[in-house]
Design an enzyme around this catalytic site. Structure first.
Site, PDB file in Angstrom:
ATOM      1  N   HIS A 161       0.849  -1.188   0.000  1.00 27.75           N
ATOM      2  CA  HIS A 161       0.000   0.000   0.000  1.00 27.75           C
ATOM      3  C   HIS A 161       0.881   1.232   0.000  1.00 27.75           C
ATOM      4  O   HIS A 161       1.990   1.226   0.548  1.00 27.75           O
ATOM      5  CB  HIS A 161      -0.913   0.001   1.232  1.00 27.75           C
ATOM      6  CG  HIS A 161      -2.039   0.981   1.148  1.00 27.75           C
ATOM      7  ND1 HIS A 161      -1.895   2.299   1.510  1.00 27.75           N
ATOM      8  CD2 HIS A 161      -3.321   0.835   0.727  1.00 27.75           C
ATOM      9  CE1 HIS A 161      -3.051   2.922   1.329  1.00 27.75           C
ATOM     10  NE2 HIS A 161      -3.929   2.063   0.858  1.00 27.75           N
ATOM     11  N   ASP A 215      -8.047  -4.574  -0.644  1.00 23.54           N
ATOM     12  CA  ASP A 215      -8.507  -4.974  -1.969  1.00 23.54           C
ATOM     13  C   ASP A 215      -8.317  -6.464  -2.215  1.00 23.54           C
ATOM     14  O   ASP A 215      -8.970  -7.040  -3.092  1.00 23.54           O
ATOM     15  CB  ASP A 215      -7.751  -4.188  -3.047  1.00 23.54           C
ATOM     16  CG  ASP A 215      -7.927  -2.694  -2.900  1.00 23.54           C
ATOM     17  OD1 ASP A 215      -9.085  -2.254  -2.815  1.00 23.54           O
ATOM     18  OD2 ASP A 215      -6.921  -1.968  -2.868  1.00 23.54           O
TER      19      ASP A 215
END
Length: 435
Positions: free
Chosen positions: A312, A369
Protein backbone atom coordinates in the site's frame (compact mmCIF):
# COMPACT_ATOMS: atom_id res chain seq x y z
CA UNK A 1 -1.85 22.04 21.79
CA UNK A 2 -3.24 23.39 18.52
CA UNK A 3 -1.05 22.53 15.56
CA UNK A 4 -0.72 26.15 14.45
CA UNK A 5 -1.28 28.32 17.49
CA UNK A 6 0.64 26.49 20.20
CA UNK A 7 3.04 28.57 22.24
CA UNK A 8 5.87 26.07 21.89
CA UNK A 9 6.19 26.21 18.10
CA UNK A 10 9.57 24.93 16.90
CA UNK A 11 11.46 26.20 13.88
CA UNK A 12 13.62 24.58 11.24
CA UNK A 13 16.38 26.20 9.24
CA UNK A 14 16.95 25.88 5.49
CA UNK A 15 20.49 26.63 4.36
CA UNK A 16 21.37 27.22 0.71
CA UNK A 17 24.92 28.42 0.19
CA UNK A 18 25.55 31.12 2.74
CA UNK A 19 21.87 32.05 3.20
CA UNK A 20 19.60 30.77 5.97
CA UNK A 21 15.82 30.87 6.36
CA UNK A 22 13.67 29.74 9.29
CA UNK A 23 10.28 28.04 8.98
CA UNK A 24 7.85 27.02 11.72
CA UNK A 25 7.43 23.35 12.62
CA UNK A 26 3.99 22.22 13.77
CA UNK A 27 3.13 19.15 15.79
CA UNK A 28 -0.21 17.41 15.38
CA UNK A 29 -1.93 15.42 18.10
CA UNK A 30 -0.28 12.29 16.62
CA UNK A 31 2.02 11.68 13.68
CA UNK A 32 5.23 13.29 12.43
CA UNK A 33 6.10 16.96 12.76
CA UNK A 34 5.22 19.19 9.81
CA UNK A 35 7.38 21.99 8.40
CA UNK A 36 5.33 24.97 7.22
CA UNK A 37 6.82 25.99 3.85
CA UNK A 38 3.85 28.09 2.72
CA UNK A 39 6.14 31.16 2.58
CA UNK A 40 9.09 29.34 1.04
CA UNK A 41 8.77 30.98 -2.38
CA UNK A 42 8.13 34.43 -0.95
CA UNK A 43 11.25 34.23 1.21
CA UNK A 44 13.64 32.24 -0.97
CA UNK A 45 12.35 32.43 -4.54
CA UNK A 46 12.42 28.59 -4.65
CA UNK A 47 9.80 25.82 -4.74
CA UNK A 48 9.90 22.28 -3.39
CA UNK A 49 9.76 19.37 -5.83
CA UNK A 50 7.62 16.49 -4.57
CA UNK A 51 6.10 14.24 -7.30
CA UNK A 52 2.98 12.57 -5.99
CA UNK A 53 3.03 14.86 -2.92
CA UNK A 54 4.38 11.98 -0.82
CA UNK A 55 6.09 14.35 1.62
CA UNK A 56 3.65 17.27 1.40
CA UNK A 57 0.78 18.06 3.75
CA UNK A 58 -1.88 19.96 1.80
CA UNK A 59 -4.22 20.70 4.69
CA UNK A 60 -4.89 20.40 8.41
CA UNK A 61 -7.57 17.83 9.22
CA UNK A 62 -9.25 16.31 12.26
CA UNK A 63 -11.08 13.50 10.45
CA UNK A 64 -8.87 10.46 9.74
CA UNK A 65 -5.42 9.40 10.88
CA UNK A 66 -3.24 6.66 9.41
CA UNK A 67 -0.03 5.28 10.87
CA UNK A 68 1.27 3.23 7.98
CA UNK A 69 4.26 1.87 9.87
CA UNK A 70 2.11 0.44 12.66
CA UNK A 71 -0.94 -0.48 10.55
CA UNK A 72 -3.33 1.91 12.32
CA UNK A 73 -6.45 3.58 10.90
CA UNK A 74 -8.49 5.93 13.10
CA UNK A 75 -11.78 7.66 12.30
CA UNK A 76 -11.94 10.72 14.57
CA UNK A 77 -9.65 8.84 16.98
CA UNK A 78 -11.59 5.55 16.99
CA UNK A 79 -9.79 2.43 15.64
CA UNK A 80 -11.40 1.07 12.48
CA UNK A 81 -11.55 -2.42 14.05
CA UNK A 82 -13.75 -1.19 16.91
CA UNK A 83 -16.06 0.77 14.61
CA UNK A 84 -16.50 -2.17 12.22
CA UNK A 85 -17.21 -4.51 15.14
CA UNK A 86 -19.56 -2.36 17.20
CA UNK A 87 -21.07 0.26 14.89
CA UNK A 88 -22.94 0.56 11.62
CA UNK A 89 -22.39 2.69 8.54
CA UNK A 90 -24.69 5.56 9.50
CA UNK A 91 -22.98 5.66 12.92
CA UNK A 92 -19.75 6.07 10.97
CA UNK A 93 -21.26 8.75 8.74
CA UNK A 94 -22.36 10.78 11.74
CA UNK A 95 -18.95 10.39 13.35
CA UNK A 96 -17.07 11.55 10.25
CA UNK A 97 -19.41 14.50 9.64
CA UNK A 98 -19.81 15.80 13.20
CA UNK A 99 -16.71 14.53 15.00
CA UNK A 100 -18.42 12.48 17.72
CA UNK A 101 -20.48 9.29 17.93
CA UNK A 102 -24.21 10.08 18.06
CA UNK A 103 -26.43 9.61 21.09
CA UNK A 104 -29.54 7.49 20.58
CA UNK A 105 -31.62 10.60 19.91
CA UNK A 106 -29.04 12.06 17.52
CA UNK A 107 -28.75 8.75 15.67
CA UNK A 108 -32.53 8.50 15.26
CA UNK A 109 -32.71 12.04 13.88
CA UNK A 110 -29.76 11.47 11.54
CA UNK A 111 -31.16 8.20 10.16
CA UNK A 112 -34.50 9.94 9.59
CA UNK A 113 -32.86 12.80 7.70
CA UNK A 114 -30.84 10.43 5.49
CA UNK A 115 -33.86 8.19 4.87
CA UNK A 116 -36.01 11.12 3.79
CA UNK A 117 -33.57 11.92 0.97
CA UNK A 118 -33.05 8.46 -0.55
CA UNK A 119 -35.19 9.07 -3.63
CA UNK A 120 -33.84 10.98 -6.61
CA UNK A 121 -35.78 13.34 -8.89
CA UNK A 122 -37.98 11.28 -11.22
CA UNK A 123 -36.44 12.95 -14.27
CA UNK A 124 -33.15 11.28 -13.34
CA UNK A 125 -34.56 7.98 -14.65
CA UNK A 126 -34.88 9.55 -18.10
CA UNK A 127 -31.39 11.00 -17.77
CA UNK A 128 -30.05 7.44 -17.55
CA UNK A 129 -31.53 6.60 -20.93
CA UNK A 130 -28.92 8.81 -22.57
CA UNK A 131 -26.22 6.26 -21.72
CA UNK A 132 -25.46 3.20 -23.79
CA UNK A 133 -26.54 -0.06 -22.18
CA UNK A 134 -22.95 -1.29 -22.13
CA UNK A 135 -21.60 1.89 -20.50
CA UNK A 136 -19.34 1.28 -17.51
CA UNK A 137 -21.27 1.96 -14.27
CA UNK A 138 -18.52 4.34 -13.12
CA UNK A 139 -19.01 6.43 -16.26
CA UNK A 140 -22.71 6.60 -15.43
CA UNK A 141 -21.91 7.57 -11.83
CA UNK A 142 -19.63 10.44 -12.88
CA UNK A 143 -22.37 11.83 -15.14
CA UNK A 144 -25.36 11.28 -12.88
CA UNK A 145 -23.74 12.61 -9.69
CA UNK A 146 -22.53 15.70 -11.53
CA UNK A 147 -26.08 16.16 -12.87
CA UNK A 148 -27.52 16.34 -9.34
CA UNK A 149 -26.51 20.00 -9.21
CA UNK A 150 -28.99 20.61 -12.04
CA UNK A 151 -31.81 19.08 -9.97
CA UNK A 152 -31.06 20.42 -6.47
CA UNK A 153 -30.32 24.14 -6.76
CA UNK A 154 -31.31 24.75 -3.14
CA UNK A 155 -28.15 23.14 -1.74
CA UNK A 156 -25.37 24.50 -3.94
CA UNK A 157 -24.62 27.74 -2.06
CA UNK A 158 -21.49 26.62 -0.23
CA UNK A 159 -21.37 29.84 1.85
CA UNK A 160 -24.55 28.78 3.67
CA UNK A 161 -23.90 26.21 6.47
CA UNK A 162 -27.48 24.95 6.24
CA UNK A 163 -27.20 24.34 2.52
CA UNK A 164 -23.84 22.60 3.04
CA UNK A 165 -25.43 20.18 5.49
CA UNK A 166 -28.45 19.56 3.25
CA UNK A 167 -26.10 18.78 0.37
CA UNK A 168 -24.10 16.45 2.62
CA UNK A 169 -27.18 14.49 3.69
CA UNK A 170 -28.43 14.33 0.12
CA UNK A 171 -25.19 12.90 -1.17
CA UNK A 172 -25.03 10.18 1.52
CA UNK A 173 -28.68 9.30 0.93
CA UNK A 174 -28.82 9.38 -2.87
CA UNK A 175 -25.51 7.77 -3.76
CA UNK A 176 -26.76 4.18 -3.12
CA UNK A 177 -29.87 4.94 -5.18
CA UNK A 178 -27.81 6.18 -8.12
CA UNK A 179 -25.38 3.27 -7.81
CA UNK A 180 -28.23 0.75 -7.86
CA UNK A 181 -29.77 2.54 -10.86
CA UNK A 182 -26.44 2.32 -12.70
CA UNK A 183 -26.32 -1.43 -11.94
CA UNK A 184 -29.92 -2.05 -13.00
CA UNK A 185 -29.48 -0.04 -16.19
CA UNK A 186 -26.38 -2.03 -17.17
CA UNK A 187 -28.22 -5.37 -16.85
CA UNK A 188 -31.50 -4.19 -18.42
CA UNK A 189 -33.70 -4.49 -15.33
CA UNK A 190 -36.19 -1.87 -14.07
CA UNK A 191 -35.13 0.56 -11.38
CA UNK A 192 -36.23 -0.29 -7.85
CA UNK A 193 -37.30 2.54 -5.57
CA UNK A 194 -35.70 2.76 -2.12
CA UNK A 195 -37.63 1.34 0.81
CA UNK A 196 -37.29 3.63 3.78
CA UNK A 197 -38.22 0.97 6.33
CA UNK A 198 -34.93 -0.83 5.59
CA UNK A 199 -31.49 -0.02 6.98
CA UNK A 200 -28.92 1.63 4.72
CA UNK A 201 -27.07 -1.51 3.52
CA UNK A 202 -30.18 -3.67 3.19
CA UNK A 203 -31.95 -0.96 1.22
CA UNK A 204 -29.02 -0.82 -1.18
CA UNK A 205 -29.06 -4.61 -1.71
CA UNK A 206 -32.83 -4.44 -2.26
CA UNK A 207 -32.43 -1.77 -4.94
CA UNK A 208 -29.71 -3.82 -6.64
CA UNK A 209 -31.19 -7.34 -6.55
CA UNK A 210 -34.98 -7.06 -6.15
CA UNK A 211 -37.31 -7.13 -9.16
CA UNK A 212 -40.93 -5.88 -9.28
CA UNK A 213 -42.43 -9.27 -10.11
CA UNK A 214 -41.43 -11.14 -6.97
CA UNK A 215 -40.72 -10.50 -3.28
CA UNK A 216 -37.16 -9.96 -2.11
CA UNK A 217 -35.69 -10.36 1.35
CA UNK A 218 -32.03 -9.52 1.86
CA UNK A 219 -29.88 -12.06 3.68
CA UNK A 220 -28.90 -10.46 7.04
CA UNK A 221 -25.36 -11.89 6.78
CA UNK A 222 -24.92 -10.20 3.41
CA UNK A 223 -26.45 -6.97 4.70
CA UNK A 224 -23.99 -6.97 7.59
CA UNK A 225 -21.12 -7.65 5.19
CA UNK A 226 -22.24 -4.80 2.93
CA UNK A 227 -22.48 -2.45 5.89
CA UNK A 228 -19.00 -3.45 7.06
CA UNK A 229 -17.55 -2.94 3.58
CA UNK A 230 -19.04 0.57 3.57
CA UNK A 231 -17.45 1.29 6.97
CA UNK A 232 -14.01 0.08 5.88
CA UNK A 233 -14.03 2.32 2.81
CA UNK A 234 -15.70 5.40 4.34
CA UNK A 235 -12.55 7.53 4.51
CA UNK A 236 -8.81 7.14 4.15
CA UNK A 237 -7.14 10.48 4.77
CA UNK A 238 -5.74 12.51 1.84
CA UNK A 239 -5.77 9.88 -0.91
CA UNK A 240 -6.02 10.72 -4.62
CA UNK A 241 -9.82 10.99 -4.83
CA UNK A 242 -10.17 12.87 -1.53
CA UNK A 243 -7.45 15.30 -2.58
CA UNK A 244 -9.31 15.72 -5.89
CA UNK A 245 -12.53 16.58 -4.04
CA UNK A 246 -10.68 19.11 -1.87
CA UNK A 247 -8.90 20.63 -4.88
CA UNK A 248 -12.15 20.96 -6.83
CA UNK A 249 -13.89 22.36 -3.77
CA UNK A 250 -11.16 24.92 -3.17
CA UNK A 251 -12.33 26.72 -6.31
CA UNK A 252 -15.82 27.13 -4.87
CA UNK A 253 -17.40 24.44 -7.08
CA UNK A 254 -20.71 23.03 -5.89
CA UNK A 255 -20.55 19.84 -3.79
CA UNK A 256 -22.15 17.59 -6.42
CA UNK A 257 -19.51 18.58 -8.97
CA UNK A 258 -16.76 18.01 -6.40
CA UNK A 259 -18.00 14.49 -5.62
CA UNK A 260 -18.26 13.73 -9.34
CA UNK A 261 -14.60 14.75 -9.66
CA UNK A 262 -13.75 12.42 -6.78
CA UNK A 263 -15.55 9.54 -8.50
CA UNK A 264 -13.57 10.18 -11.69
CA UNK A 265 -10.32 10.01 -9.72
CA UNK A 266 -11.43 6.89 -7.85
CA UNK A 267 -12.11 5.15 -11.17
CA UNK A 268 -8.37 4.79 -11.83
CA UNK A 269 -7.02 1.22 -11.56
CA UNK A 270 -4.27 2.36 -9.19
CA UNK A 271 -6.91 3.65 -6.76
CA UNK A 272 -10.49 2.34 -6.59
CA UNK A 273 -9.99 -0.27 -9.28
CA UNK A 274 -7.38 -2.20 -7.31
CA UNK A 275 -9.84 -4.80 -5.97
CA UNK A 276 -10.94 -5.64 -9.50
CA UNK A 277 -7.29 -5.98 -10.52
CA UNK A 278 -6.63 -8.28 -7.54
CA UNK A 279 -9.52 -10.54 -8.53
CA UNK A 280 -8.27 -10.74 -12.11
CA UNK A 281 -4.82 -11.68 -10.80
CA UNK A 282 -6.24 -14.49 -8.66
CA UNK A 283 -8.19 -15.75 -11.68
CA UNK A 284 -5.01 -15.67 -13.78
CA UNK A 285 -3.17 -17.80 -11.20
CA UNK A 286 -6.20 -20.09 -11.08
CA UNK A 287 -5.09 -22.77 -8.61
CA UNK A 288 -2.87 -23.24 -5.58
CA UNK A 289 -0.39 -25.47 -7.40
CA UNK A 290 0.46 -22.60 -9.80
CA UNK A 291 1.31 -20.15 -7.01
CA UNK A 292 5.07 -20.93 -6.85
CA UNK A 293 5.39 -20.06 -10.55
CA UNK A 294 3.72 -16.68 -10.05
CA UNK A 295 5.61 -15.94 -6.84
CA UNK A 296 8.82 -16.49 -8.78
CA UNK A 297 7.58 -14.20 -11.55
CA UNK A 298 6.63 -11.49 -9.06
CA UNK A 299 10.23 -11.38 -7.80
CA UNK A 300 11.63 -11.04 -11.33
CA UNK A 301 12.11 -7.35 -12.17
CA UNK A 302 12.11 -8.19 -15.88
CA UNK A 303 8.71 -9.92 -15.72
CA UNK A 304 5.61 -7.79 -16.29
CA UNK A 305 3.54 -9.79 -13.77
CA UNK A 306 2.77 -7.99 -10.51
CA UNK A 307 1.00 -9.27 -7.41
CA UNK A 308 -2.12 -7.11 -6.99
CA UNK A 309 -3.69 -6.58 -3.56
CA UNK A 310 -0.33 -6.54 -1.79
CA UNK A 311 1.38 -3.49 -0.36
CA UNK A 312 0.00 0.00 0.00
CA UNK A 313 1.14 3.54 -0.69
CA UNK A 314 0.75 4.39 3.00
CA UNK A 315 0.69 1.13 4.96
CA UNK A 316 4.10 -0.46 5.56
CA UNK A 317 2.48 -2.99 7.87
CA UNK A 318 -0.63 -5.18 7.63
CA UNK A 319 -3.57 -3.06 6.43
CA UNK A 320 -5.96 -3.12 9.44
CA UNK A 321 -8.93 -3.18 7.06
CA UNK A 322 -7.62 -6.37 5.42
CA UNK A 323 -8.03 -8.41 8.62
CA UNK A 324 -11.68 -7.36 8.92
CA UNK A 325 -12.25 -7.94 5.21
CA UNK A 326 -10.77 -11.43 5.45
CA UNK A 327 -13.22 -12.35 8.22
CA UNK A 328 -16.11 -10.85 6.23
CA UNK A 329 -15.06 -12.79 3.15
CA UNK A 330 -15.21 -16.11 5.02
CA UNK A 331 -18.61 -15.26 6.51
CA UNK A 332 -20.09 -14.42 3.11
CA UNK A 333 -18.69 -17.47 1.32
CA UNK A 334 -19.93 -19.76 4.09
CA UNK A 335 -23.40 -18.21 3.98
CA UNK A 336 -23.88 -18.39 0.21
CA UNK A 337 -22.36 -21.87 0.03
CA UNK A 338 -19.64 -21.08 -2.47
CA UNK A 339 -16.40 -23.01 -2.38
CA UNK A 340 -14.46 -20.47 -4.37
CA UNK A 341 -11.08 -21.85 -5.53
CA UNK A 342 -9.83 -18.27 -5.72
CA UNK A 343 -10.18 -18.03 -1.94
CA UNK A 344 -7.80 -20.99 -1.62
CA UNK A 345 -5.38 -19.16 -3.88
CA UNK A 346 -5.81 -15.99 -1.82
CA UNK A 347 -5.21 -17.77 1.48
CA UNK A 348 -2.05 -19.46 0.23
CA UNK A 349 -0.75 -16.21 -1.23
CA UNK A 350 -1.39 -14.51 2.11
CA UNK A 351 0.46 -17.27 3.98
CA UNK A 352 3.46 -16.91 1.69
CA UNK A 353 3.46 -13.12 1.88
CA UNK A 354 3.53 -13.21 5.68
CA UNK A 355 6.38 -15.74 5.85
CA UNK A 356 8.53 -15.15 2.75
CA UNK A 357 11.62 -13.02 3.44
CA UNK A 358 11.24 -11.21 0.10
CA UNK A 359 7.73 -9.96 0.95
CA UNK A 360 8.61 -9.22 4.56
CA UNK A 361 11.66 -7.19 3.56
CA UNK A 362 9.64 -5.19 1.04
CA UNK A 363 6.68 -4.99 3.46
CA UNK A 364 4.25 -6.35 0.87
CA UNK A 365 1.35 -7.26 3.17
CA UNK A 366 -2.17 -8.04 1.88
CA UNK A 367 -4.38 -4.94 1.69
CA UNK A 368 -8.16 -4.50 1.80
CA UNK A 369 -8.51 -4.97 -1.97
CA UNK A 370 -7.07 -8.48 -1.69
CA UNK A 371 -10.29 -9.91 -0.19
CA UNK A 372 -12.99 -7.42 -1.14
CA UNK A 373 -13.20 -8.54 -4.78
CA UNK A 374 -13.91 -12.16 -3.84
CA UNK A 375 -16.49 -11.05 -1.27
CA UNK A 376 -18.36 -8.76 -3.65
CA UNK A 377 -18.39 -11.39 -6.40
CA UNK A 378 -19.87 -13.91 -3.99
CA UNK A 379 -22.59 -11.37 -3.12
CA UNK A 380 -23.61 -11.19 -6.78
CA UNK A 381 -21.89 -8.04 -8.01
CA UNK A 382 -20.04 -8.05 -11.35
CA UNK A 383 -16.48 -6.75 -11.34
CA UNK A 384 -17.36 -3.43 -13.00
CA UNK A 385 -19.54 -2.59 -9.97
CA UNK A 386 -16.73 -2.98 -7.42
CA UNK A 387 -15.46 0.59 -7.74
CA UNK A 388 -19.03 1.92 -7.72
CA UNK A 389 -19.52 0.34 -4.28
CA UNK A 390 -16.26 1.95 -3.20
CA UNK A 391 -17.68 5.32 -4.31
CA UNK A 392 -20.90 4.77 -2.33
CA UNK A 393 -18.88 4.16 0.82
CA UNK A 394 -16.31 6.91 0.25
CA UNK A 395 -18.96 9.59 -0.35
CA UNK A 396 -19.27 10.37 3.35
CA UNK A 397 -15.49 10.75 3.64
CA UNK A 398 -15.40 13.05 0.62
CA UNK A 399 -18.28 15.13 2.00
CA UNK A 400 -16.71 15.36 5.47
CA UNK A 401 -13.36 16.42 3.97
CA UNK A 402 -15.06 18.92 1.63
CA UNK A 403 -17.07 20.40 4.50
CA UNK A 404 -13.95 20.68 6.69
CA UNK A 405 -12.07 22.39 3.86
CA UNK A 406 -14.85 24.92 3.21
CA UNK A 407 -14.97 25.80 6.92
CA UNK A 408 -11.18 26.15 7.28
CA UNK A 409 -10.28 29.88 7.20
CA UNK A 410 -6.69 29.01 6.20
CA UNK A 411 -7.72 27.11 3.08
CA UNK A 412 -6.82 28.63 -0.28
CA UNK A 413 -7.57 27.60 -3.83
CA UNK A 414 -5.27 24.75 -4.79
CA UNK A 415 -2.41 25.80 -7.06
CA UNK A 416 0.56 23.39 -7.22
CA UNK A 417 3.74 24.66 -8.87
CA UNK A 418 6.09 22.87 -11.24
CA UNK A 419 9.67 22.20 -12.22
CA UNK A 420 9.66 23.53 -15.79
CA UNK A 421 11.93 21.67 -18.24
CA UNK A 422 10.54 22.86 -21.58
CA UNK A 423 11.89 25.29 -24.15
CA UNK A 424 13.16 28.69 -23.02
CA UNK A 425 11.80 31.90 -24.55
CA UNK A 426 11.88 31.99 -28.35
CA UNK A 427 10.26 34.09 -31.08
CA UNK A 428 7.25 32.97 -33.09
CA UNK A 429 8.03 31.97 -36.69
CA UNK A 430 5.50 32.61 -39.47
CA UNK A 431 4.22 29.46 -41.22
CA UNK A 432 6.01 30.06 -44.51
CA UNK A 433 9.40 30.53 -42.81
CA UNK A 434 9.37 27.42 -40.63
CA UNK A 435 11.99 24.76 -41.31
Amino acid sequence: MDAKTGSNTKTGTLTVGDQNWSFPIYQGTVGPDVIDISKLYAQTGMFTYDPGFTSTGSCESKITYIDGDEGVLLYRGYPIEQIAEGGDFLDTCYLLLYGELPTSEQKLDFVKRVTNHTMVHEQMSRFFQGFRRDAHPMAIMVGSVGALSAFYHDSTDISDPTQRMIASIRMIAKMPTLAAMAFKYSIGQPFMYPQNDLDYATNFLQMCFAVPCEPYKANPILSKAMDRIFILHADHEQNASTSTVRLAGSSGANPFACIAAGIASLWGPAHGGANEAALKMLAEIGSVDRIPEYIKRSKDKNDSFRLMGFGHRVYKHYDPRAKIMQQTCHEVLKEVGINDPLLDVAMELERIALSDDYFIEKKLYPNVDFYSGITLRAMGFPTDMFTVLFAVARTVGWIAQWKEMIEDPAQKIGRPRQLYSGATRRDYVAEGKRK
